[in-house]
Enzyme design. Structure first.
Site, PDB file in Angstrom:
ATOM      1  N   LYS A   1      -0.361   4.810   4.407  1.00  0.00           N
ATOM      2  CA  LYS A   1      -1.265   4.290   5.079  1.00  0.00           C
ATOM      3  C   LYS A   1      -0.356   3.996   6.666  1.00  0.00           C
ATOM      4  O   LYS A   1       0.348   3.224   6.617  1.00  0.00           O
ATOM      5  CB  LYS A   1      -1.060   2.446   4.511  1.00  0.00           C
ATOM      6  CG  LYS A   1      -2.753   1.887   5.342  1.00  0.00           C
ATOM      7  CD  LYS A   1      -2.702   0.295   4.387  1.00  0.00           C
ATOM      8  CE  LYS A   1      -3.489  -0.591   5.013  1.00  0.00           C
ATOM      9  NZ  LYS A   1      -4.812  -0.151   5.518  1.00  0.00           N
TER      10      LYS A   1
ATOM     11  N   HIS B   1       0.782  -1.409  -0.298  1.00  0.00           N
ATOM     12  CA  HIS B   1      -0.111  -0.039  -0.156  1.00  0.00           C
ATOM     13  C   HIS B   1       0.856   1.523  -0.069  1.00  0.00           C
ATOM     14  O   HIS B   1       2.061   1.564  -0.131  1.00  0.00           O
ATOM     15  CB  HIS B   1      -0.774  -0.165   1.212  1.00  0.00           C
ATOM     16  CG  HIS B   1      -1.965  -0.763   0.972  1.00  0.00           C
ATOM     17  ND1 HIS B   1      -2.272  -2.488   1.267  1.00  0.00           N
ATOM     18  CD2 HIS B   1      -3.157  -0.683   0.728  1.00  0.00           C
ATOM     19  CE1 HIS B   1      -3.238  -2.480   1.303  1.00  0.00           C
ATOM     20  NE2 HIS B   1      -4.232  -1.825   0.612  1.00  0.00           N
TER      21      HIS B   1
END
Ligand SMILES: NC(=O)C1=CN([C@@H]2O[C@H](COP(=O)(O)OP(=O)(O)OC[C@H]3O[C@@H](n4cnc5c(N)ncnc54)[C@H](O)[C@@H]3O)[C@@H](O)[C@H]2O)C=CC1
Ligand SMILES: O=C(O)C1=N[C@H](C(=O)O)C[C@H](O)C1
Length: 247
Positions: free
Chosen positions: A135, A131
């Site tokens: 995040k 990600h």
């Protein structure tokens, strides 16, 4: 009459996508927009709470909705089976429905179901998820859910074969499955489930390229389902029929 939605985390990345979907959806309206400055009491009078905030806030959102008898659609991550168990009695006592969707993308849900389908046939199973560097939580909610589905599908076989997991570099085990989290610029959301057996390996990859386009169909399906739900429901696989027994 339209369903009045209180959207928590409305100005975040997922919240913005959900808001755009609701604005285009017949029978739903965003009646309350909650940001980090808002008081959760502003969900009063709404018919459905949609949570797209942070793992820390999400628990408070569910409790506030339960106190008011309002159903919740949870898009926020951080909801392992263990954590969901902590709110189940609250949800049941309130007589509401809380629908957790670890990933609104249809491809992601199908990828996790395929991993579960293959899981009994491979003893070595590991997940690598990537990600963007912003995040805040790891492993991803999608990876946690995938690992839980894989483990459930391997009930008869038992835990996966994961040697040397006492070493940090071997990842974090969820339901025996090692998960390795990459956080880096230049990626949206990607997951590889790598299943290895004698003389072969199978990799199931899902890649989110355009988040708004990827999540919108799942959000459209989940909103009416969550409005009418009772009890705890986890995963888009309960809303769409994948036709796979492992789902
Ligand atoms: N289920 C799915 O398909 C997806 C889930 N997610 C999950 O959704 C969550 C949000 O992700 P992003 O939108 O990317 O993050 P983000 O950081 O862009 O948005 C989070 C928002 O929550 C707000 N917030 C923080 N505290 C709050 C409070 N007390 N009350 C109301 N709002 C508050 C922040 O101000 C921020 O705008 C994460 O847990 C992420 O993993 C993200 C994308 C897809
Ligand atoms: O933070 C994200 O971006 C995402 N979070 C969810 C997760 O933790 O699995 C869903 C998707 O991967 C995007």
């Amino acid at each position: 009459m339209s369903t009045r939605v209180a959207l928590v985390g409305a100005t975040g990345k997922l919240g913005t996508i959900i808001r755009a979907v609701i604005d285009e959806l017949d029978g739903f309206e965003v009646a309350e927009v909650l940001t980090s400055q808002s008081d959760l009491s502003s969900i009063d009078g709404c018919d459905l709470v949609v949570d797209a905030s942070t793992p820390a806030v999400s628990m408070m959102v569910i409790r506030a909705a339960a106190e008011r008898g309002i159903n919740v659609l949870v898009g926020t991550s951080g909801w392992s089976a263990e954590r969901i168990a902590q709110v189940r009695s609250t949800v049941d006592a309130a007589g509401i429905g809380v629908v957790f969707i670890p990933n609104f993308s249809l491809g992601s849900v199908i990828g996790s179901a395929l991993a579960a389908l293959a899981a009994p046939f491979f003893d070595s199973i590991e997940i690598v998820e990537a990600h963007q560097h912003t995040k805040i939580d790891s492993p991803s909610g999608t990876a946690v859910r995938t690992a839980e589905l894989v483990a459930a599908a391997r009930d008869a076989q038992g835990p996966v074969n994961a040697p040397h997991v006492d070493q940090r570099a071997r990842g974090q085990q969820i339901a025996s499955v090692p998960i390795h989290s990459l956080r880096r610029p230049g990626v949206i959301a990607k997951q590889d489930v790598i299943l290895s057996g004698a003389g072969e390996s199978l990799t199931i990859t899902h890649d989110t390229v355009q988040p708004a386009a990827a999540y919108a169909p799942g959000i459209r399906l989940a909103l009416p389902f969550a409005r009418d739900a009772r009890g705890v429901v986890v995963g888009l696989e309960n809303i769409i029929d994948l036709g796979l027994s492992a789902s």
